[in-house]
Design an enzyme around this catalytic site. Structure first.
Site, PDB file in Angstrom:
ATOM      1  N   HIS A 137      -6.549   0.448   6.107  1.00  8.18           N
ATOM      2  CA  HIS A 137      -6.585  -0.272   7.378  1.00  8.18           C
ATOM      3  C   HIS A 137      -7.958  -0.239   8.041  1.00  8.18           C
ATOM      4  O   HIS A 137      -8.522  -1.274   8.399  1.00  8.18           O
ATOM      5  CB  HIS A 137      -5.566   0.319   8.364  1.00  8.18           C
ATOM      6  N   LYS A 190       0.839  -1.180   0.000  1.00  6.83           N
ATOM      7  CA  LYS A 190       0.000   0.000   0.000  1.00  6.83           C
ATOM      8  C   LYS A 190       0.888   1.249   0.000  1.00  6.83           C
ATOM      9  O   LYS A 190       2.062   1.132   0.390  1.00  6.83           O
ATOM     10  CB  LYS A 190      -0.946  -0.005   1.195  1.00  6.83           C
ATOM     11  N   LYS A 226      -0.555   4.984  21.694  1.00  7.17           N
ATOM     12  CA  LYS A 226      -0.724   4.091  20.553  1.00  7.17           C
ATOM     13  C   LYS A 226      -1.833   3.106  20.882  1.00  7.17           C
ATOM     14  O   LYS A 226      -1.767   2.372  21.878  1.00  7.17           O
ATOM     15  CB  LYS A 226       0.580   3.338  20.280  1.00  7.17           C
ATOM     16  N   ASP A 237      -3.834   7.545   4.008  1.00  3.94           N
ATOM     17  CA  ASP A 237      -2.772   6.773   4.647  1.00  3.94           C
ATOM     18  C   ASP A 237      -3.309   5.567   5.401  1.00  3.94           C
ATOM     19  O   ASP A 237      -2.757   4.462   5.281  1.00  3.94           O
ATOM     20  CB  ASP A 237      -1.970   7.671   5.593  1.00  3.94           C
ATOM     21  N   LYS A 256      -2.560  11.322  14.244  1.00  9.97           N
ATOM     22  CA  LYS A 256      -1.165  11.380  14.676  1.00  9.97           C
ATOM     23  C   LYS A 256      -1.048  12.246  15.925  1.00  9.97           C
ATOM     24  O   LYS A 256      -1.890  13.109  16.187  1.00  9.97           O
ATOM     25  CB  LYS A 256      -0.306  11.993  13.563  1.00  9.97           C
TER      26      LYS A 256
END
Length: 485
Positions: free
Chosen positions: A243, A151, A340, A238, A335
């Site tokens: 995803h 990707k 995370k 992105d 971001k």
């Protein structure tokens, strides 16, 4: 049966872009792990290809250094001594016809009729690589030939179609393996097992019981030297187009007749065909701002100081089919967020009647599927506190892969590379699937790019802009707070 046990799985594994970051961080460590556990056929040859003027020995030295840096716990001198002689290198440009003739001769000298080509290269090179392979006669062989395409697969719907057309001029669809490494994460794969192997969950996995579903992918890092690339791509292209939409599809799909590549991908395509962004104008596009200690996005190297590019997006999707009509899917990613975290949260409706008096409303039951950190599944529900009378508190039943099975979870790239060598395309994307995903996000991209609005700014270390909270608050809902290590 592993590739070691079956001679059909031996091959020449050609890495285009072997001198790059992805090869060093992911591909070489994954191949080394397969070698360590005996899943890489002992006759499989690893061939690097890039513009660097490297010898075989130089490639081996660089590969060894990459393994020591990115897989230090796994690196083993004896295992490396076994693998190193099987590495070789061909130097050339990705659009250089003569270099592909050199590669062809090199593969013939290796005596490998089975060939797996991997495009660990900039997206602009995918089409030229496929064309040069086809022109050199390497899209066909006496054995099997497969092409893994990383990707991003296109920049929009038009470019994705053009890339598909180019690939299909030289390769058959069954030869093309379009990569999305999120599909190989254990929790993503376990969605099917949770739903279709347990009578406890699947009967309530529908609009009759589910209030809404949330999909979150939060990242604490910023540009990490990728500012110029990111300013062209942004968060929607992105990670959301690929995803996150894949996670939505895995959550929403109907049970396939069989768990094979065709059946699974057929069902995912049906979900994408029924999926749409509920209101592109109401989606939230955000951008992180600096705090004096951490740079804001517009201060990052390679980023336009007036950039409107989104580093955060939150949107509502709908799936117009029998199972999910009326159930909103809220998707967000960004971001420079607090931690995370990647997770899917299935939020259930409240009971229609509570037979006892409570001081506060009953909270929604929810299933939390964690892809990171600590892959696993949590069931959150209401339970009575000890003591006189009825007073409710939240309780949790937690399943963690590492604690339950006490074994190492394979990296997603290990799983995908092994599957590709075995010819199993279940965890890869098909042409119509990729194009259907672009159709979902195209109205959102067009609405944002046609506007002159400033992005919704948010602080570094937060969970995103306030406007994202308002997106759910207008529907009487709130974001689930991800678990933080």
């Amino acid at each position: 049966m592993t590739p070691t046990q079956n001679g059909e799985h031996r091959c020449a594994f050609v890495i285009f872009g072997a001198s790059g970051d992805l090869a060093a961080r992911k591909l070489l460590p994954a191949l080394f792990e397969l070698h360590l556990r005996g899943a890489l056929h002992p006759e499989t040859a690893l061939v690097g290809f890039s513009r660097r003027d490297w010898s075989d020995d130089t490639f081996r030295e660089r590969a060894r250094a990459a393994l020591q840096e990115h897989a230090p716990k796994s690196f083993d001198e004896a295992a490396w001594a076994e693998l190193a002689p099987r590495l070789s290198f061909v130097s050339g440009g990705y659009d250089d016809a003569e270099a592909y003739q050199k590669l062809k001769e090199h593969l013939q000298n290796l005596g490998q009729d089975n060939r797996l080509f991997y495009t660990s290269t900039p997206p602009s090179t995918y089409a030229p690589i496929a064309e040069r392979l086809g022109e050199a006669g390497m899209a066909r062989s006496a054995g099997w030939v497969r092409l893994i395409v990383e990707k991003p697969f296109g920049h929009d719907l038009r470019s994705a179609r053009m890339l598909n057309e180019t690939l299909l001029k030289h390769f058959r669809e069954e030869q093309i393996y379009r990569m999305d490494h999120y599909l190989a994460k254990e929790t993503a794969q376990n969605i099917a097992a949770l739903r279709f192997a347990n009578a406890l969950f699947e009967p309530t996995w529908n609009s009759q019981y589910v209030d809404h579903i949330q999909v979150t992918m939060a990242e604490p890092m910023g540009m990490e030297g990728r500012g110029g690339f990111y300013d062209e791509v942004g968060v929607i292209r992105d990670v959301i187009q690929n995803h996150l939409l894949q996670l939505v599809a895995l959550t929403a799909t109907e049970p396939p007749a069989r768990y094979d590549a065709k059946s699974v991908r057929d069902e995912k395509v049906k979900v994408f065909q029924a999926m749409a962004c509920s209101n592109p104008q109401h989606a939230v596009i955000g951008q992180y701002r600096g705090d004096g200690r951490v740079k804001g996005y517009r201060e990052e190297e390679g980023v336009d100081p007036r950039s409107r590019q989104g580093t955060y997006a939150a949107l509502e999707l709908r799936i117009d089919n029998w199972r999910w009509a009326g159930v909103p899917f809220f998707v967000r990613s960004g971001k420079r967020l607090r931690a995370k975290s990647s997770e899917i949260v299935i939020v259930y409706k409240r009971p229609p009647h509570i037979p006892f008096e409570l001081r506060a409303p009953v909270q929604h039951d929810r299933i939390v599927l964690r892809l990171q950190p600590n892959e696993g599944i949590s069931l959150r529900f209401n339970a009575k506190k000890p003591g006189q009378g009825i007073s409710l508190s939240r309780a949790s039943m937690d399943f963690y892969y590492d604690k339950e099975f006490r074994s190492r979870n394979p990296d997603a790239y290990e799983t995908l590379l092994e599957d590709a060598m075995m010819g199993d395309a279940t965890l890869f994307m098909r042409a119509d699937e990729v194009e259907a995903q672009w159709r979902v996000v195209t109205p959102l991209l067009e609405a944002w790019e046609a506007s002159y609005d400033e992005p919704a700014f948010y602080d570094v270390g937060s969970w995103g802009p306030d406007e994202a909270n308002d997106l759910l608050a207008k529907r009487g809902r709130t974001w689930h707070t991800p678990a933080v290590e």
